[in-house]
Enzyme design. Structure first.
Site, PDB file in Angstrom:
ATOM      1  NE  ARG A 125       7.036   4.130   0.334  1.00 52.43           N
ATOM      2  CZ  ARG A 125       6.830   5.042   1.276  1.00 52.43           C
ATOM      3  NH1 ARG A 125       7.816   5.411   2.072  1.00 52.43           N
ATOM      4  NH2 ARG A 125       5.639   5.577   1.446  1.00 52.43           N
ATOM      5  CD  GLU A 150      10.075   2.278  10.169  1.00 54.53           C
ATOM      6  OE1 GLU A 150       9.902   3.205   9.365  1.00 54.53           O
ATOM      7  OE2 GLU A 150      10.013   1.074   9.851  1.00 54.53           O
ATOM      8  CG  HIS A 152      -0.472 -20.462   4.014  1.00 50.47           C
ATOM      9  ND1 HIS A 152      -1.593 -21.152   4.400  1.00 50.47           N
ATOM     10  CD2 HIS A 152      -0.058 -19.762   5.096  1.00 50.47           C
ATOM     11  CE1 HIS A 152      -1.851 -20.888   5.673  1.00 50.47           C
ATOM     12  NE2 HIS A 152      -0.928 -20.036   6.123  1.00 50.47           N
ATOM     13  CG  LEU A 164       8.364   2.602   4.571  1.00 59.38           C
ATOM     14  CD1 LEU A 164       8.120   1.378   3.702  1.00 59.38           C
ATOM     15  CD2 LEU A 164       7.083   3.360   4.799  1.00 59.38           C
ATOM     16  NE  ARG A 192      -6.465 -18.291   5.614  1.00 61.16           N
ATOM     17  CZ  ARG A 192      -5.612 -19.162   6.166  1.00 61.16           C
ATOM     18  NH1 ARG A 192      -5.701 -20.447   5.904  1.00 61.16           N
ATOM     19  NH2 ARG A 192      -4.662 -18.736   6.993  1.00 61.16           N
ATOM     20  CE  LYS A 203       3.303   3.458   3.110  1.00 61.88           C
ATOM     21  NZ  LYS A 203       3.384   3.514   4.554  1.00 61.88           N
ATOM     22  CE1 TYR A 245       1.120  -0.053   4.410  1.00 61.12           C
ATOM     23  CE2 TYR A 245       0.092   2.095   4.235  1.00 61.12           C
ATOM     24  CZ  TYR A 245       0.894   1.215   4.906  1.00 61.12           C
ATOM     25  OH  TYR A 245       1.493   1.600   6.079  1.00 61.12           O
TER      26      TYR A 245
HETATM   27  N1  PDD Z   1       3.047   5.504   7.013  1.00 61.37           N
HETATM   28  N2  PDD Z   1       7.673   4.312   8.642  1.00 61.37           N
HETATM   29  C1  PDD Z   1       6.517   3.631   8.664  1.00 61.37           C
HETATM   30  C2  PDD Z   1       6.473   2.321   9.363  1.00 61.37           C
HETATM   31  C3  PDD Z   1       5.359   4.152   8.047  1.00 61.37           C
HETATM   32  O1  PDD Z   1       4.221   3.458   8.066  1.00 61.37           O
HETATM   33  C4  PDD Z   1       5.440   5.421   7.423  1.00 61.37           C
HETATM   34  C5  PDD Z   1       4.266   6.055   6.739  1.00 61.37           C
HETATM   35  C6  PDD Z   1       6.675   6.104   7.431  1.00 61.37           C
HETATM   36  C7  PDD Z   1       6.855   7.426   6.750  1.00 61.37           C
HETATM   37  O2  PDD Z   1       6.871   7.273   5.352  1.00 61.37           O
HETATM   38  P1  PDD Z   1       6.392   8.433   4.372  1.00 61.37           P
HETATM   39  O3  PDD Z   1       7.200   9.620   4.674  1.00 61.37           O
HETATM   40  O4  PDD Z   1       6.656   7.875   3.019  1.00 61.37           O
HETATM   41  O5  PDD Z   1       4.917   8.656   4.645  1.00 61.37           O
HETATM   42  C8  PDD Z   1       7.772   5.511   8.032  1.00 61.37           C
HETATM   43  C9  PDD Z   1       1.819   5.934   6.366  1.00 61.37           C
HETATM   44  C10 PDD Z   1       1.603   7.400   6.394  1.00 61.37           C
HETATM   45  C11 PDD Z   1       0.661   5.141   6.941  1.00 61.37           C
HETATM   46  O6  PDD Z   1       0.837   3.932   7.107  1.00 61.37           O
HETATM   47  O7  PDD Z   1      -0.407   5.689   7.185  1.00 61.37           O
END
Ligand code: PDD
Length: 301
Positions: free
Chosen positions: A52, A182, A102, A207, A100, A149, A33
């Site tokens: 990304r 993070e 895996h 991420l 379903r 992501k 996503y």
């Molecule tokens: N999340 N790290 C994680 C684990 C994240 O889920 C996000 C962003 C970031 C920041 O990434 P960016 O600058 O590209 O938004 C770092 C989004 C906003 C979310 O899951 O809602």
């Protein structure tokens, strides 16, 4: 104005968008996503988010279809239909509907979804230079490919919920032997006593935020030294300033870290300057996009 969805290329009110209970996004979290911010009707850093998205999809063995240009068209259609100026766009790409099992379905038919919802600007945490946010540290319980992501966000949402219950804005994740990785949905930066800015390096434990990259570039252009290196808790404890970055967070100064007051409890000068420079950079990009749009309009006339 309606909340809008584009589901498998079809534009519709969000309330009408439905996906099967056998979608692998639902049964396995088998998909990827993105979240993109819309400022004044323009999707911000859309190309970077789509890059990304493409990398994440490839990393789970599900090459992105249609290619980014197709997604870009859908995103723009959805924003136009919603008529929102300030909005949050979510898009996901799953391995689709299948019984379903895996292992991957033999011929997956991916589910492609875009949603647009309004956002009230500006977010107070990031725009009021006199305020900051509180974070609490938690163990990082996630897997070994946090650079993807992925829709699998259970450790992130559990950490965020625990932070919320403790009255904090964000959970900062800490991994043994690595240090701070993070936030649950943001990246973490420290301003050291010598004015250097440090943030954990790109790699499988974080991420690589689109905002992180933008803030690093803005800081460097402004003459700040930014080092991408591990951030252990001792370094955090000695840091003069700390802040978070993210698409919806933008830059949020951290003024409380667990029970510690950071600096004098107010956003520090380096963070405040970066916030100003970041906002100015957003404005400049928006102006460039809108003058590009009027140039196209006048060529068409
Ligand atoms: N999340 N790290 C994680 C684990 C994240 O889920 C996000 C962003 C970031 C920041 O990434 P960016 O600058 O590209 O938004 C770092 C989004 C906003 C979310 O899951 O809602």
């Amino acid at each position: 104005m309606p909340n809008i969805a584009v589901l498998n290329g079809r534009l519709m009110p969000l309330s009408r968008a439905m996906v099967s209970v056998e979608d692998r996004g639902y049964t396995f979290g088998d998909g990827v996503y993105e979240v993109v911010r819309v400022y004044r009707g323009a999707p911000f850093l859309l190309r970077e988010h789509l890059e990304r998205f493409t990398r994440s999809a490839e990393a789970i063995g599900l090459p992105l279809t249609p290619p980014p240009a197709g997604w870009e068209r859908w995103v723009k259609q959805a924003i136009t239909a919603s008529r929102y100026d300030e909005a949050k766009i979510y898009f996901s790409f799953t391995r689709g509907v299948a019984p379903r099992e895996h292992a991957f379905p033999v011929s997956p038919k991916p589910t492609r979804l875009i949603t647009v919802r309004p956002l009230a600007p500006p977010s107070p945490a990031s725009h009021d230079p006199h305020r900051g946010v509180r974070v609490v540290t938690m163990p990082d319980l996630r897997w070994g490919r946090c650079d993807i992501k992925s829709l699998n966000l259970l450790p992130n949402i559990l950490a965020k919920q625990a932070a919320k219950q403790r009255g904090a804005f964000e959970a900062v994740l800490v991994r043994p032997g690595v240090g701070v990785t993070e936030g649950a949905s943001s990246n973490v930066f420290a301003v050291l006593r010598d004015g250097t800015v440090r943030t954990p390096p790109a790699g499988p434990t974080i991420l690589t935020g689109v905002t992180r990259e933008a803030v690093i570039a803005v800081a460097r252009r402004g003459g700040v030294t930014v080092v991408e290196a591990p951030l252990d808790l001792d370094t955090v404890g000695a840091a003069a300033e700390l802040f978070l970055t993210g698409t919806l967070t933008e830059i949020a100064p951290i003024t409380r870290w667990d029970d510690r007051v950071v600096g004098d409890g107010r956003p520090g000068p380096v963070t405040r300057r970066l916030m100003e420079q970041f906002l100015a950079w957003i404005e400049a990009r928006l102006a460039a996009v809108s003058s590009g749009r009027s140039a196209v309009r006048s060529r068409r006339r």
